[in-house]
Design a protein around this motif. Structure first.
Motif, PDB file in Angstrom:
ATOM      1  N   ALA A 192      22.909  30.544 -41.770  1.00 33.32           N
ATOM      2  CA  ALA A 192      22.185  29.286 -41.935  1.00 33.32           C
ATOM      3  C   ALA A 192      20.671  29.513 -41.915  1.00 33.32           C
ATOM      4  CB  ALA A 192      22.595  28.299 -40.844  1.00 33.32           C
ATOM      5  N   ASP A 193      20.204  30.375 -41.007  1.00 35.37           N
ATOM      6  CA  ASP A 193      18.762  30.647 -40.919  1.00 35.37           C
ATOM      7  C   ASP A 193      18.254  31.365 -42.170  1.00 35.37           C
ATOM      8  OD1 ASP A 193      18.726  29.447 -38.454  1.00 35.37           O
ATOM      9  OD2 ASP A 193      18.711  31.337 -37.311  1.00 35.37           O
ATOM     10  N   ALA A 194      19.048  32.310 -42.679  1.00 31.36           N
ATOM     11  CA  ALA A 194      18.646  33.024 -43.893  1.00 31.36           C
ATOM     12  C   ALA A 194      18.577  32.072 -45.082  1.00 31.36           C
ATOM     13  CB  ALA A 194      19.623  34.164 -44.177  1.00 31.36           C
ATOM     14  N   GLU A 195      19.572  31.224 -45.212  1.00 28.52           N
ATOM     15  CA  GLU A 195      19.585  30.278 -46.330  1.00 28.52           C
ATOM     16  C   GLU A 195      18.470  29.255 -46.199  1.00 28.52           C
ATOM     17  OE1 GLU A 195      23.596  28.871 -46.148  1.00 28.52           O
ATOM     18  OE2 GLU A 195      24.390  30.536 -47.359  1.00 28.52           O
ATOM     19  N   ALA A 196      18.140  28.861 -44.975  1.00 27.59           N
ATOM     20  CA  ALA A 196      17.032  27.929 -44.772  1.00 27.59           C
ATOM     21  C   ALA A 196      15.702  28.548 -45.191  1.00 27.59           C
ATOM     22  CB  ALA A 196      16.971  27.505 -43.307  1.00 27.59           C
ATOM     23  N   ALA A 197      15.604  29.883 -45.112  1.00 24.79           N
ATOM     24  CA  ALA A 197      14.379  30.577 -45.538  1.00 24.79           C
ATOM     25  C   ALA A 197      14.355  30.819 -47.036  1.00 24.79           C
ATOM     26  CB  ALA A 197      14.259  31.912 -44.796  1.00 24.79           C
ATOM     27  N   GLY A 198      15.422  30.441 -47.741  1.00 24.83           N
ATOM     28  CA  GLY A 198      15.448  30.583 -49.192  1.00 24.83           C
ATOM     29  C   GLY A 198      16.181  31.805 -49.697  1.00 24.83           C
ATOM     30  N   LEU A 199      16.927  32.480 -48.819  1.00 21.51           N
ATOM     31  CA  LEU A 199      17.673  33.666 -49.219  1.00 21.51           C
ATOM     32  C   LEU A 199      19.131  33.317 -49.514  1.00 21.51           C
ATOM     33  CD1 LEU A 199      16.324  36.168 -46.536  1.00 21.51           C
ATOM     34  CD2 LEU A 199      15.628  36.025 -48.932  1.00 21.51           C
ATOM     35  N   GLU A 200      19.745  34.105 -50.362  1.00 23.54           N
ATOM     36  CA  GLU A 200      21.164  33.961 -50.665  1.00 23.54           C
ATOM     37  C   GLU A 200      21.926  35.092 -49.966  1.00 23.54           C
ATOM     38  OE1 GLU A 200      21.357  34.280 -54.875  1.00 23.54           O
ATOM     39  OE2 GLU A 200      20.730  32.212 -55.240  1.00 23.54           O
ATOM     40  N   ILE A 201      22.968  34.760 -49.227  1.00 25.52           N
ATOM     41  CA  ILE A 201      23.784  35.779 -48.572  1.00 25.52           C
ATOM     42  C   ILE A 201      24.712  36.417 -49.604  1.00 25.52           C
ATOM     43  CG2 ILE A 201      25.573  36.217 -46.865  1.00 25.52           C
ATOM     44  CD1 ILE A 201      22.870  35.768 -45.625  1.00 25.52           C
ATOM     45  N   VAL A 202      24.597  37.732 -49.754  1.00 25.93           N
ATOM     46  CA  VAL A 202      25.449  38.488 -50.664  1.00 25.93           C
ATOM     47  C   VAL A 202      26.672  39.016 -49.924  1.00 25.93           C
ATOM     48  CG1 VAL A 202      25.561  40.506 -52.182  1.00 25.93           C
ATOM     49  CG2 VAL A 202      23.463  39.127 -52.069  1.00 25.93           C
ATOM     50  N   GLU A 203      26.472  39.479 -48.697  1.00 24.35           N
ATOM     51  CA  GLU A 203      27.565  40.023 -47.899  1.00 24.35           C
ATOM     52  C   GLU A 203      27.268  39.796 -46.428  1.00 24.35           C
ATOM     53  OE1 GLU A 203      30.278  44.083 -47.532  1.00 24.35           O
ATOM     54  OE2 GLU A 203      28.219  44.241 -48.271  1.00 24.35           O
ATOM     55  N   LEU A 204      28.282  39.441 -45.651  1.00 19.72           N
ATOM     56  CA  LEU A 204      28.149  39.270 -44.207  1.00 19.72           C
ATOM     57  C   LEU A 204      29.477  39.678 -43.576  1.00 19.72           C
ATOM     58  CD1 LEU A 204      26.437  38.354 -41.821  1.00 19.72           C
ATOM     59  CD2 LEU A 204      27.245  36.012 -42.209  1.00 19.72           C
ATOM     60  N   ARG A 205      29.470  40.827 -42.883  1.00 24.59           N
ATOM     61  CA  ARG A 205      30.687  41.375 -42.278  1.00 24.59           C
ATOM     62  C   ARG A 205      30.452  41.586 -40.789  1.00 24.59           C
ATOM     63  NH1 ARG A 205      31.656  46.746 -45.571  1.00 24.59           N
ATOM     64  NH2 ARG A 205      33.352  46.950 -44.039  1.00 24.59           N
ATOM     65  N   ALA A 206      31.446  41.275 -39.976  1.00 26.46           N
ATOM     66  CA  ALA A 206      31.313  41.414 -38.525  1.00 26.46           C
ATOM     67  C   ALA A 206      32.450  42.259 -37.966  1.00 26.46           C
ATOM     68  CB  ALA A 206      31.313  40.040 -37.865  1.00 26.46           C
ATOM     69  N   GLU A 207      32.124  43.050 -36.918  1.00 25.35           N
ATOM     70  CA  GLU A 207      33.139  43.850 -36.237  1.00 25.35           C
ATOM     71  C   GLU A 207      32.869  43.861 -34.738  1.00 25.35           C
ATOM     72  OE1 GLU A 207      33.513  47.761 -37.912  1.00 25.35           O
ATOM     73  OE2 GLU A 207      34.169  47.006 -39.865  1.00 25.35           O
ATOM     74  N   ARG A 208      33.950  43.958 -33.966  1.00 29.55           N
ATOM     75  CA  ARG A 208      33.889  44.085 -32.503  1.00 29.55           C
ATOM     76  C   ARG A 208      34.357  45.489 -32.162  1.00 29.55           C
ATOM     77  NH1 ARG A 208      37.363  42.410 -27.943  1.00 29.55           N
ATOM     78  NH2 ARG A 208      36.036  41.660 -26.228  1.00 29.55           N
TER      79      ARG A 208
END
Length: 270
Positions: A192-208
């Protein structure tokens, strides 16, 4: 931290609480070299291999910026792997004076300037100056500034610390913490913060990922090195908890925790 199995380097003599704590308290904390933890702590690595992936992106970049570079170790590795296709222009920023000095010594032979910039200050670069911005474990990603210094079509590529990372250890010392404490590191929040700054998310992966501390010296050094985990940590202040944890490790084995990481790739629209 080390990804290897613990060992005692051939010395099986038991070591007391005071000796271990003193050793952990004496190790320098500059930079992001975790080789000292070899045989004392282990941490599983994310499947995406950030440093190697960064090298691939550097090989295709013209002008690159590494934000909050720490001691410069990851950038140095990635640039070395990217050579001879490394970008013509590359620069790094860092806010902690000890790390500025260490990163400068490491990266200057590669022709990379390290600029001292506090994490909450604007980046001292012109608009659209870079086609690649990277960061490994920024304290807080400066999304608006990242978007500003990226050229249209440029990319931000980073590995971030996720929510409640190593909180088993944190809460051992501080007690239960509300979810709001780590909400700012949640991938959904960062999207949300990245998109609010005008960026487009290309990939977002999470691991524990599994983390083990095999002696109290590793705990002490970790909390001195990663200072935001237990703010104000000192051996004297937390001696009672440290002694109790030492006894627990001696009797039950390694202290188990889990780190969280997410890989972020965002793009400034062309």
């Amino acid at each position: 931290m080390s990804a290897q199995q613990p060992s005692r380097d051939g010395d099986d003599r038991p070591r007391g609480f005071e000796d271990l704590v003193a050793e952990g308290a004496a190790v320098p904390t500059e930079g992001w070299d975790f080789s000292w933890f070899e045989g004392r702590a282990t941490e599983a690595r994310p499947s995406w291999g950030y440093a190697v992936s960064l090298a691939e992106r550097l090989a295709g970049a013209r002008a690159a910026l590494d934000v909050q570079t720490g001691g410069g170790e990851v950038l140095d590795f990635a640039l070395g792997r990217a050579a001879p296709k490394a970008p013509v222009l590359a620069v790094a920023t860092e806010g902690w004076p000890a790390n500025v000095a260490k990163a400068t010594a490491l990266l200057r032979p590669r022709g990379i300037a390290v600029v001292a910039v506090a994490e909450d200050e604007p980046l001292p670069f012109a608009d659209a100056a870079f086609d690649l911005v990277s960061s490994r474990h920024p304290v807080r990603p400066p999304w608006a500034e990242i978007a500003r210094v990226l050229e249209p079509g440029g990319s931000y590529f980073a590995q971030h610390v996720g929510p409640r990372s190593v909180f088993e250890l944190v809460e051992y010392f501080l007690g239960p913490l509300p979810d709001e404490v780590s909400a700012v590191r949640h991938p959904d929040r960062e999207r949300a913060d990245a998109e609010a700054a005008g960026l487009e998310i290309v990939e977002l992966r999470a691991e524990r990922l599994r983390v083990e501390f095999h002696d109290i010296a590793a705990v002490v050094h970790f909390l001195r090195k990663v200072v935001w985990m237990v703010p104000g940590f000192t051996v004297d202040r937390y001696e009672e908890q440290l002694r109790s944890l030492h006894e627990r490790i001696e009797s039950e084995g390694a202290f188990l925790a889990h780190s969280t990481r997410h890989l972020v790739e965002a793009r400034r629209p062309a």
